[in-house]
Design a protein around this motif. Structure first.
Motif, PDB file in Angstrom:
ATOM      1  N   GLY A 210       0.816  -1.219   0.000  1.00 18.79           N
ATOM      2  CA  GLY A 210       0.000   0.000   0.000  1.00 18.79           C
ATOM      3  C   GLY A 210       0.843   1.259   0.000  1.00 18.79           C
ATOM      4  O   GLY A 210       0.507   2.236   0.660  1.00 18.79           O
ATOM      5  N   LEU A 237     -11.473  -6.641  -2.993  1.00 14.21           N
ATOM      6  CA  LEU A 237     -11.989  -5.868  -1.859  1.00 14.21           C
ATOM      7  C   LEU A 237     -12.563  -6.796  -0.806  1.00 14.21           C
ATOM      8  O   LEU A 237     -13.259  -7.764  -1.135  1.00 14.21           O
ATOM      9  N   THR A 238     -12.303  -6.492   0.453  1.00 15.38           N
ATOM     10  CA  THR A 238     -12.989  -7.209   1.531  1.00 15.38           C
ATOM     11  C   THR A 238     -14.389  -6.589   1.651  1.00 15.38           C
ATOM     12  O   THR A 238     -14.602  -5.457   1.204  1.00 15.38           O
ATOM     13  N   ARG A 240     -15.823  -5.219   4.062  1.00 19.26           N
ATOM     14  CA  ARG A 240     -15.769  -3.960   4.797  1.00 19.26           C
ATOM     15  C   ARG A 240     -15.273  -2.816   3.911  1.00 19.26           C
ATOM     16  O   ARG A 240     -15.807  -1.709   3.928  1.00 19.26           O
ATOM     17  N   GLU A 241     -14.228  -3.111   3.108  1.00 15.41           N
ATOM     18  CA  GLU A 241     -13.705  -2.094   2.186  1.00 15.41           C
ATOM     19  C   GLU A 241     -14.746  -1.744   1.133  1.00 15.41           C
ATOM     20  O   GLU A 241     -14.912  -0.578   0.766  1.00 15.41           O
ATOM     21  N   LEU A 242     -15.456  -2.760   0.668  1.00 12.13           N
ATOM     22  CA  LEU A 242     -16.496  -2.541  -0.345  1.00 12.13           C
ATOM     23  C   LEU A 242     -17.548  -1.569   0.188  1.00 12.13           C
ATOM     24  O   LEU A 242     -17.979  -0.647  -0.503  1.00 12.13           O
ATOM     25  N   GLU A 244     -17.115   0.632   2.674  1.00 18.17           N
ATOM     26  CA  GLU A 244     -16.505   1.959   2.859  1.00 18.17           C
ATOM     27  C   GLU A 244     -16.505   2.751   1.562  1.00 18.17           C
ATOM     28  O   GLU A 244     -16.936   3.905   1.527  1.00 18.17           O
ATOM     29  N   ILE A 245     -16.019   2.120   0.484  1.00 17.55           N
ATOM     30  CA  ILE A 245     -15.929   2.886  -0.764  1.00 17.55           C
ATOM     31  C   ILE A 245     -17.318   3.143  -1.341  1.00 17.55           C
ATOM     32  O   ILE A 245     -17.559   4.188  -1.916  1.00 17.55           O
ATOM     33  N   ASP A 262     -17.492  -4.159  -7.328  1.00 16.84           N
ATOM     34  CA  ASP A 262     -16.484  -4.794  -6.484  1.00 16.84           C
ATOM     35  C   ASP A 262     -15.081  -4.542  -7.018  1.00 16.84           C
ATOM     36  O   ASP A 262     -14.135  -5.194  -6.624  1.00 16.84           O
ATOM     37  N   ARG A 264     -11.765  -2.106  -7.312  1.00 23.68           N
ATOM     38  CA  ARG A 264     -11.162  -0.995  -6.578  1.00 23.68           C
ATOM     39  C   ARG A 264     -11.221   0.248  -7.451  1.00 23.68           C
ATOM     40  O   ARG A 264     -11.040   0.168  -8.656  1.00 23.68           O
ATOM     41  N   HIS A 294     -10.336   6.281  -2.431  1.00 18.87           N
ATOM     42  CA  HIS A 294     -10.134   5.536  -1.182  1.00 18.87           C
ATOM     43  C   HIS A 294     -10.123   4.027  -1.440  1.00 18.87           C
ATOM     44  O   HIS A 294     -10.982   3.521  -2.154  1.00 18.87           O
ATOM     45  N   GLN A 295      -9.143   3.331  -0.895  1.00 14.08           N
ATOM     46  CA  GLN A 295      -8.969   1.877  -1.060  1.00 14.08           C
ATOM     47  C   GLN A 295      -8.660   1.481  -2.503  1.00 14.08           C
ATOM     48  O   GLN A 295      -8.765   0.315  -2.864  1.00 14.08           O
TER      49      GLN A 295
END
Ligand SMILES: Nc1ncnc2c1ncn2[C@@H]1O[C@H](COP(=O)(O)OP(=O)(O)OP(=O)(O)O)[C@@H](O)[C@H]1O
Ligand SMILES: [Mg+2]
Length: 310
Positions: A210, A237-238, A240-242, A244-245, A262, A264, A294-295
Motif C-alpha cells: 500500500g 476488496l474485503t 468492509r472495504e467494499l 466503505e468505498i 467490487d 477498486r 479511497h482503497q
C-alpha cells in the motif's frame, strides 16, 4: 395535528437523523418550509405541490407549515421532497400516519409524481437500520438500499401513487434485491507490459504494501501504462472495504443505477482539475477525487502540471 416522518441530512458520509414535521392549520393559504434549508429545499414546495396534484391529491386551502428539525442543522439537497410529500399526504389522510413511524424516507419528486433517484441512499439505509427503521427510497436506488441489511424493510416505489397503493394494500411493493454492477470488459492487465522488470517489481511491492509510487523517466518509457495497470494486481476488496468505498461513492452520487461495484476505484483526474474537485468541498460539500480513490488508486499523470496541489 402534527405529522412527523424521519429523513436524514448528510455530513460527509454520515447520515444525521432529521425530523420532518407537517402541520395543517386554519389561516391564510400558504405552504412554508422552515428549518435552515438551502435553495433546493425551499423549491421543494413547488415540486411537492405539483407531484401531489399529479397523484390526484389537491392540497387543502389551509396553512401548511413544514419544519425540518433540528432547526439549526443546515439541510442541503433535493432528497427532502419525498418525506415532505409523504408527511403532507399523511396529514390530509391519504396514507395512515402510524404506518410511517417505522420508516426513514428520502427521494426527489418530479412534477408528474414520479420519484427520482438521489445521492446518499446507502448511508441513509445504514443509518435507518441502526435506528431500527425501514427505508422508503426511489425505485432506482432500491438495489443500493438493500445492501444495508438483509432483513430491514425497504420500499422502493416509482411514484407517489404506487406508495399510496402499497399502504392501502392494493399493490404491495416487493423488497428490492441488492444490485452489483456487471463488470464491463477486462481491465488493463500488468501482463501487457514487455520487459521493465524492475518497474513491475516496484509496482508489486507498492501494491502489496500500500505504498505510494513516484515514476520518473523519458517520454514513452511506459510510466502512464504501468500506473494504469496497478489495479490489476491489487487484492480483491474485503466486504468492509467494499462498504466503505460504496458509502463515499453513494454520497458523491456516483453509484449508477444503485449498483455497487467490487472493483477498486481507479481515479485519474486531469491536471487542470480544481482544488475543490481534488480534495472535495464546495458550496455543496461532495467528496473529491482523493476521497473517491479511497482503497484504490489515485493516479496523478503529469504530476508537475497539477497547479492546484503543487
Ligand atoms: N514496456 C512496455 N511494454 C509494452 N508497451 C509499452 C512499454 N513501454 C511503452 N509502451 C508503449 O508506449 C506507449 C507510451 O507509453 P506511456 O504513455 O505509458 O509513456 P509515458 O512514460 O507515460 O510517457 P510520457 O512521459 O510522454 O507521458 C504505451 O501506450 C505503450 O503502447
Ligand atoms: Mg504519461
Amino acid at each position: 395535528m402534527v405529522v412527523r416522518v424521519a429523513t436524514v441530512a448528510f455530513e460527509g458520509i454520515e447520515a444525521r437523523p432529521v425530523d420532518v414535521q407537517v402541520q395543517i392549520s386554519n389561516g391564510s393559504v400558504v405552504f412554508t418550509v422552515v428549518g435552515l434549508g438551502d435553495k433546493a429545499v425551499g423549491e421543494s414546495r413547488e415540486r411537492v405541490r405539483a407531484a401531489l396534484n399529479a397523484a390526484g391529491l389537491a392540497l387543502p386551502a389551509k396553512r401548511i407549515t413544514v419544519n425540518l428539525a433540528p432547526a439549526d442543522l443546515p439541510k442541503e439537497g433535493s432528497h427532502y421532497d419525498l418525506p415532505i410529500a409523504i408527511a403532507v399526504m399523511a396529514a390530509i389522510g391519504a396514507i395512515p400516519a402510524d404506518a410511517l413511524s417505522a420508516y426513514t424516507i428520502l427521494g426527489e419528486l418530479a412534477l408528474d409524481g414520479t420519484i427520482t433517484p438521489v445521492a446518499g441512499v446507502l448511508p441513509a439505509a445504514i443509518a435507518a437500520n441502526a435506528r431500527g427503521h425501514g427505508l422508503i427510497c426511489p425505485r432506482e436506488s432500491g438495489g443500493e438500499a438493500a445492501w444495508a441489511s438483509q432483513d430491514m424493510d425497504v420500499l422502493a416505489p416509482g411514484s407517489l401513487i404506487q406508495l399510496a397503493n402499497h399502504f392501502k394494500g392494493t399493490q404491495v411493493l416487493g423488497r428490492p434485491t441488492p444490485a452489483m454492477r456487471a463488470q464491463t470488459g477486462p481491465q488493463p492487465d500488468l501482463r501487457d507490459i514487455k520487459g521493465q522488470e524492475s518497474a513491475k517489481r516496484a509496482l508489486e511491492i507498492a501494491a502489496a504494501g500500500g505504498h505510494n509510487l513516484l515514476m520518473n523517466g523519458p517520454p514513452g518509457a511506459g510510466k502512464s501504462m504501468l500506473a494504469s495497470r496497478l489495479p490489476s494486481i491489487l487484492p480483491p476488496l474485503t466486504p468492509r472495504e467494499l462498504l466503505e468505498i460504496s458509502l463515499i461513492h453513494s454520497v458523491a452520487g456516483q453509484l449508477a443505477g444503485g449498483a455497487l461495484t467490487d472493483r477498486r476505484p481507479f481515479r485519474a483526474p486531469h491536471h487542470s482539475a480544481s482544488m475543490a474537485a481534488l480534495v472535495g468541498g464546495g458550496t455543496h460539500a461532495k467528496p473529491g477525487e482523493i476521497s473517491l480513490a479511497h482503497q484504490g488508486v489515485l493516479f496523478l499523470d503529469e504530476l508537475p502540471e497539477f497547479h492546484g496541489i503543487m
